[in-house]
Structures are given as C-alpha cells and as structure tokens.
Motif scaffolding. Structure first.
Motif, PDB file in Angstrom:
ATOM      1  N   HIS A  67       0.812  -1.226   0.000  1.00  0.00           N
ATOM      2  CA  HIS A  67       0.000   0.000   0.000  1.00  0.00           C
ATOM      3  C   HIS A  67       0.840   1.268   0.000  1.00  0.00           C
ATOM      4  O   HIS A  67       0.286   2.373   0.048  1.00  0.00           O
ATOM      5  N   ASP A  68       2.167   1.122  -0.051  1.00  0.00           N
ATOM      6  CA  ASP A  68       3.040   2.292   0.100  1.00  0.00           C
ATOM      7  C   ASP A  68       2.810   3.331  -0.985  1.00  0.00           C
ATOM      8  O   ASP A  68       2.904   4.540  -0.728  1.00  0.00           O
ATOM      9  N   LEU A  69       2.508   2.884  -2.213  1.00  0.00           N
ATOM     10  CA  LEU A  69       2.342   3.825  -3.320  1.00  0.00           C
ATOM     11  C   LEU A  69       0.895   4.284  -3.493  1.00  0.00           C
ATOM     12  O   LEU A  69       0.546   4.919  -4.476  1.00  0.00           O
ATOM     13  N   HIS A  70       0.052   3.953  -2.509  1.00  0.00           N
ATOM     14  CA  HIS A  70      -1.298   4.495  -2.449  1.00  0.00           C
ATOM     15  C   HIS A  70      -1.193   6.002  -2.248  1.00  0.00           C
ATOM     16  O   HIS A  70      -0.278   6.505  -1.596  1.00  0.00           O
ATOM     17  N   GLU A  71      -2.132   6.750  -2.817  1.00  0.00           N
ATOM     18  CA  GLU A  71      -2.060   8.206  -2.757  1.00  0.00           C
ATOM     19  C   GLU A  71      -2.026   8.719  -1.325  1.00  0.00           C
ATOM     20  O   GLU A  71      -1.345   9.709  -1.015  1.00  0.00           O
TER      21      GLU A  71
END
Length: 519
Positions: free
Chosen positions: A226-230
C-alpha cells in the motif's frame, strides 16, 4: 469428521512459525484441515468461516490449534502441534546458562545497543504499536504483519520520515538487507543492483532472475503493497531510493510496483531521475512512455527489469524482451498442442504469487485473452465463484479468500495443488499455468506432492502444463532439482513468469484457430 481445538493462554508465536506448524499437521493422514493462529477477533472469525471454530473461546494473546478430520488423527495433530510449540532450543555447546528470552524491543535495545532493525510479525491489531516503539528506539522496521489500516500505516511512516528511518511494510514479505534474506527471500549472489519493491514475489522474481543472469544484489528493500497508495505517498519507496542512491555498493537501481497513484508516480520518477544512477522501473501495466525519461528505463515485465538492470550494470546492450516467443519455442508449443482436442480452449492459471497472477493477467489480456480472476486487473472480470473457473481464469491462491484459517500456498501448497488437479480434470482446459516459489519459509519440496497428484492424472488426453520456478540454485529447495522433477512429469518449464504467460497465450491461440476463431 471431528473438529477439535486447544487453546494456550498467553503464548505468542510469530505468524511464519504458526503457518509452518499448520502446514506440518495439515499433512498428517486423516486431517482434512488445520489452523494454528493467535486468538484475535479476525482469526476467530476466520476459524468460524472455515468450520474450525467448535465453540472456541480465546483472547488475542492466546494461541489456538484447531483441526478437522478423523477423531484419532485430530488428537494426534493436537499433540504434535503441542510438542512443536513447546520444543526447547538446543543447549549451548559449553553447557552454560542460557540468557533469559527477550520479551520486548526495549530489552533487545538495552542488551544490544547497536541493533538498528526490528522485524515485527505480530497480529495486525498490535503491529502498529510495536512499529512505533521500534521507531522511538531509533530502529528501522520491517513490518511483516498485515491487517494494518492505511491511517496507521501513514502514522508509522510519517514518524519514520521525521526520524530518517526506513519502514518496510506493513505486509512486507521479502527483503535482503546487507546480504541477510528476510521473510520469503531467496539465496542470491551479492552484487551491484539495488531494488525497492512494493511486491514480495515481484522482488523475488527480479532478484532470482538477476542471480540467474550472473549478477548480484546489493540491497532488496520491500515497501509493502500500500506504500504507493495516494494516501501514503510512496514514503518508503522514496526513502529506499534515496538510500540506494547514497550506497556506494549500488550501481543500478530497480523500482517495482503495480501502477501507483499518478501524483505518487511523478514524485518517485522525479527523485529517480535526479538520483544520479541508472534506474529501471517496472510499474506493472503502465505505458512505457509514462515512465521513460533521461536516466530511467521502463521495463515491460519483472524479468525484463532484471535483464535491463544486469545490462546496465555490465555496460552491455539491452536484451530482447522476454515476451518475444522464439521460432523454436513456437514449434515446441505447436507440437505439444497437436494432440489437444478443439474442445480444450481455456487458460487456467493457479498462482501462489499474487504479483505473478497480476502480471499473467496483463500479458494474457494483451494477447487477446481476458480472464476472470478473484483479483482481476483492470478490464478483466471478477470471478463469480472463486472455487469454479469460467472461461479463461487466473487465480491468486495466496489471496485472503483462500488463506483464511490456512497457511499460504508458498508454505503449504496442498489447496493450490488440488485446484491444479481440478483444472486438469475440466474438459475445457487447454493449459494449466502455475508458479513454484522457492526460498526461505517456502515448502521444503514444493514439487513432491504435486507430482504425486500429476502421476495419478497422467492420461494422454489431459491439458498441457506450464510452470515457472522462481528461485535459485542455492535456495534450500534448489531450483534445478525442482525443474527436473516437473519436467519428468511432462511439465513445460518457462524461464520466467512472463514467458510462461506468453506460452499459455500461444497455446490458447492455437486452440482458438482449431475452432476457426480469432483470438
């Protein structure tokens, strides 16, 4: 069939150990299903859903062993699990008194002040608190635990950012730090290529492929999915990228992720372009023109990312993409498909690695074969019944749908193997596509049980099988040994996940042509 359980009050074990014990007792004769978990509300709910609840009463600090099967087998399984949980470590060679066990991060930091990395694997309800404790002790964190909310993840990573510390996770399953494999990592050569990846099996594929190409890894940093979730903004990937840019042992950097939120992608690409080192980017499914810029090379597949990184490290020309099928391979696939009746039309993918399923869907879709899935990519349909394939179907057996109350298929491939056999017995299946993932924490001999089932289903009329073995020669399972066993059973072995998907698509095309269809 009987259902039995046993509860151990205030006994904690990490999730990998519990999955391994679950896998061991699941293999006992007469056992239909087994689960060894902590008594969190989520796990109790999953036991109820799996029919293993049996009125179990336990708190979040309690450990539960639950089994279903023949009565005597259940009793034996509970006893074996009890023994495993209570087994003591071997005595020291000098017979000296063992140091008391460390029961907190504070105790560990007090005894060994130089510790700077905490690996956290506790139930998700407690994971965020432990990560925050580690950060306040100035440790970097690998957060193996999942079921941590986006709000908690953001809180953890903002704290880490303020302290200039790295957080890998939540749900980070793979990393290699200073040569030490963590989680489900593989044994790879040291070298000059550094990786930051938002996918555990994606990192495994790239690190293994680099090793197979004769190069090595400086660091492999996981970020969690989920790190690159906005909402998170790629905090861990940006920190990892900065660390690799400053690392003198790293000459080339690889970034791996499913397509990030657009503002996050721009931020990462801007930092990558400015880092001063060549960067290979594989945002699965992203258009190359959205990624490529000076200093950044876009890779279409995980295997291509590895090949491009090795070429950059060795200052050699970029290799051909792995999605190109050679004339020799086309002929092999044509010959293998010759005996398939026209009624066998569909690709059936059964994956342990979620990213392998994702990449496989993308490539089959690009070849004209949209598939149903329990984890569909954009443009594919969601499978109405996860236990039943419909048309072209690619399944992620490591998804929560299949792992509630069960070990992950990388640890215990039983359920995944049963699904492969079910697809073999479907009269419409043309090809069964699957992965075999090796490394620490994975099943000791992942091909063994599958081969026994394949030998029971070895009729001339069965569909073709295509496998991709993700691992290295120095893994505990030894890649070449697993490949040799599968080939002996008639399985076609592709060099990487992308090639396997392309081969499966070619077979589906041959079968469509037999029916006078256009793929």
């Amino acid at each position: 069939m009987s259902v039995m359980h046993k509860v151990f009050a205030n006994l904690y074990q990490d999730s990998v150990s519990l999955m391994q014990i679950s896998a061991q007792i699941s293999q006992l004769p007469g056992i239909e299903q087994a689960s060894v978990v902590m008594g969190t509300a989520t796990n109790l709910s999953q036991l109820r859903d799996a029919g293993l609840d049996n009125g179990c009463q336990a708190g979040p600090n309690d450990l539960i062993i639950a089994v279903r099967g023949e009565e005597a087998a259940c009793a034996a399984a509970l006893e074996l699990a009890h023994q495993r949980l209570n087994s003591k470590p071997a005595e020291s060679n000098n017979g000296g008194i063992q140091a008391p066990p460390l029961v907190s991060l504070e105790m560990a930091a007090e005894q060994q002040p130089d510790i700077n990395l905490a690996l956290i694997s506790v139930p998700g309800d407690y994971a965020a608190a432990e990560a925050i404790k580690a950060l306040h002790l100035d440790m970097n964190v690998m957060l193996f635990s999942d079921n941590v909310s986006l709000e908690q993840e953001k809180q953890i990573k903002l704290l880490a950012q303020s302290k200039n510390r790295l957080v890998m996770g939540p749900d980070c399953g793979t990393a290699i730090i200073n040569g030490l494999p963590l989680g489900f990592a593989n044994v790879v050569k040291p070298g000059a290529i550094g990786i930051v990846g938002a996918s555990g099996t994606g990192v495994q594929e790239v690190t293994c492929r680099i090793d197979q190409l004769g190069a090595g890894i400086s660091q492999a940093i996981g970020t969690g999915g989920h790190d690159l979730h906005e909402e998170i903004g790629g905090i861990s990937m940006l920190h990892g990228l900065q660390a690799l840019a400053a690392d003198p042992a790293t000459q080339v950097i690889v970034l791996i992720s499913k397509p990030p939120a657009r503002p996050v992608a721009e931020r990462i690409l801007e930092q990558a372009q400015a880092c001063g080192k060549p960067v290979v980017v594989n945002f699965l499914g992203a258009a190359p023109e959205e990624v490529t810029r000076p200093g950044i090379t876009a890779a279409a597949t995980l295997a291509d990312a590895a090949g491009l990184a090795v070429a950059l490290a060795n200052c050699t020309p970029a290799p051909a993409t792995v999605t190109t099928i050679s004339a020799e391979d086309r002929q092999i696939l044509q010959n293998a498909s010759a005996s398939l009746p026209a009624t066998r039309r569909y690709i059936r993918g059964v994956f342990a690695g979620g990213t392998f399923c994702y990449e496989g869907q993308l490539l089959c879709q690009q070849q004209g074969f949209s598939a149903a899935s329990n984890t569909p990519v954009k443009g594919n349909s969601r499978l109405a019944d996860i236990w039943r394939s419909q048309g072209h179907t690619l399944i992620d057996m490591g998804d929560d749908d299949f792992t509630r109350g069960r070990p992950h298929p990388m640890i215990d491939p039983t359920l995944r193997n049963q699904r492969i056999v079910a697809e073999l017995n479907d009269a419409e299946t043309a090809v069964v596509l699957f992965d075999l993932v090796l490394g620490y924490g994975a099943a000791a001999e992942p091909a063994t049980e599958l081969l026994a089932l394949l030998n029971q289903n070895s009729s001339q009329s069965r569909p073709l099988l295509i496998a991709h073995v993700c691992g290295t020669e120095t893994d505990p399972q030894q890649r070449s040994r697993q490949i040799a066993a599968l080939r002996q059973a008639g399985v076609l072995i592709a060099g990487c996940n992308a090639q396997a998907a392309m081969w499966a698509s070619q077979i589906a095309r041959i079968q469509a042509e037999k029916n006078g269809e256009k793929s």
